[in-house]
Scaffold this motif. Structure first.
Motif: not given
Length: 256
Positions: A210-216, A187-188, A246-256
């Motif tokens: 964008f920090n808050a964009f990532h659940p982590i 991700a970012v 995915p290396l995205d701090g949890g972004v795609t996990a949240r969207l699935r």
């Protein structure tokens, strides 16, 4: 060291994720060839990582041209005796509304990302087969998995989706040759790529948002990505091929 006496090629190796990845492979004992188009940047990076100039070599050239990949492979064989790992890391990113993309703009994404995966892989695979196997790790993108409204990136996403598709196709085609092919999809990540379309002041203002964009809770770093690349290239991942990680701090996990 995990990559003692192994030979690694890193395209887009002059800055950001590529530079950090090359440094990590060197720290783990590898001989490294880095590629990019800017000779001054590439030479500076090589000497910064390896002041001796013996284990990290720059090969300048446009990766969208088949002859560049052939040149890299030739240097790897002549200098280090072969190739064990290829990291296809080239990329460009400039959020642009779909209707504003020009034919030249679209072609530049395809050149940098799709051709920048196809030609290097095509050049190294015969050498890996001769050595009994190897590993290819591609730097893909979360944007090829999930659209992000704040950053319209249709050309970039389409090209990265092509890199993801090549990952799966090559993984299946060359599995019997013991060549593993995988991709990381960040991700970012805070790299100099944002400075290509924003000023230093804008980067300093925009990226923390964008920090808050990532659940982590934070953006990624080049080291986050580099360590994942090293894992997928290592024997620790010997039963892993054809994945998009995915290396995205949890972004795609949240969207699935």
């Amino acid at each position: 060291m995990k990559f003692e006496n192994k030979t690694v090629i890193v395209t887009g190796g002059g800055t950001g994720i590529g530079k950090t990845t090359a440094k990590r492979f060197f720290e783990e004992g590898a001989h490294v060839i880095i590629n990019g188009r800017r000779e001054d940047v590439l030479k500076k990076t090589a000497l910064e990582i390896d002041p001796s100039g013996k284990k990290v070599l720059p090969v300048v050239g446009d990766i969208s041209l088949p002859e560049t990949s052939k040149k890299i492979v030739q240097v790897a064989i002549e200098t280090f005796g072969g190739i064990d790992v290829l990291v296809n890391n080239t990329g460009k990113f400039n959020p642009t509304p779909f209707l504003e993309h020009t034919p030249e703009d679209l072609q530049s994404y395809l050149d940098t990302i799709v051709k920048g995966t196809f030609y290097p892989s095509q050049a190294v695979i015969p050498e890996m087969k001769r050595r009994g196997g190897g590993a290819i790790v591609n730097t893909g993108s979360m944007w090829a998995i999930q659209a992000v409204e704040a950053t319209p990136s249709s050309a970039y996403s389409a090209a990265m989706a092509g890199r993801h598709a090549l990952t799966r196709n090559l993984a299946i085609e060359f599995a019997s040759d013991h060549i593993r092919v995988n991709t990381v999809a960040p991700a970012v990540v805070e790299t100099p790529i944002y400075n290509t379309f924003m000023s230093e002041e804008e980067v300093a203002k925009v990226l923390p948002g964008f920090n808050a964009f990532h659940p982590i809770g934070r953006n990624g770093t080049p080291r986050d990505v580099a360590d994942a690349i090293l894992f997928l290239a290592s024997d620790s991942a010997s039963w892993i091929t054809g994945i998009i990680m995915p290396l995205d701090g949890g972004v795609t996990a949240r969207l699935r």
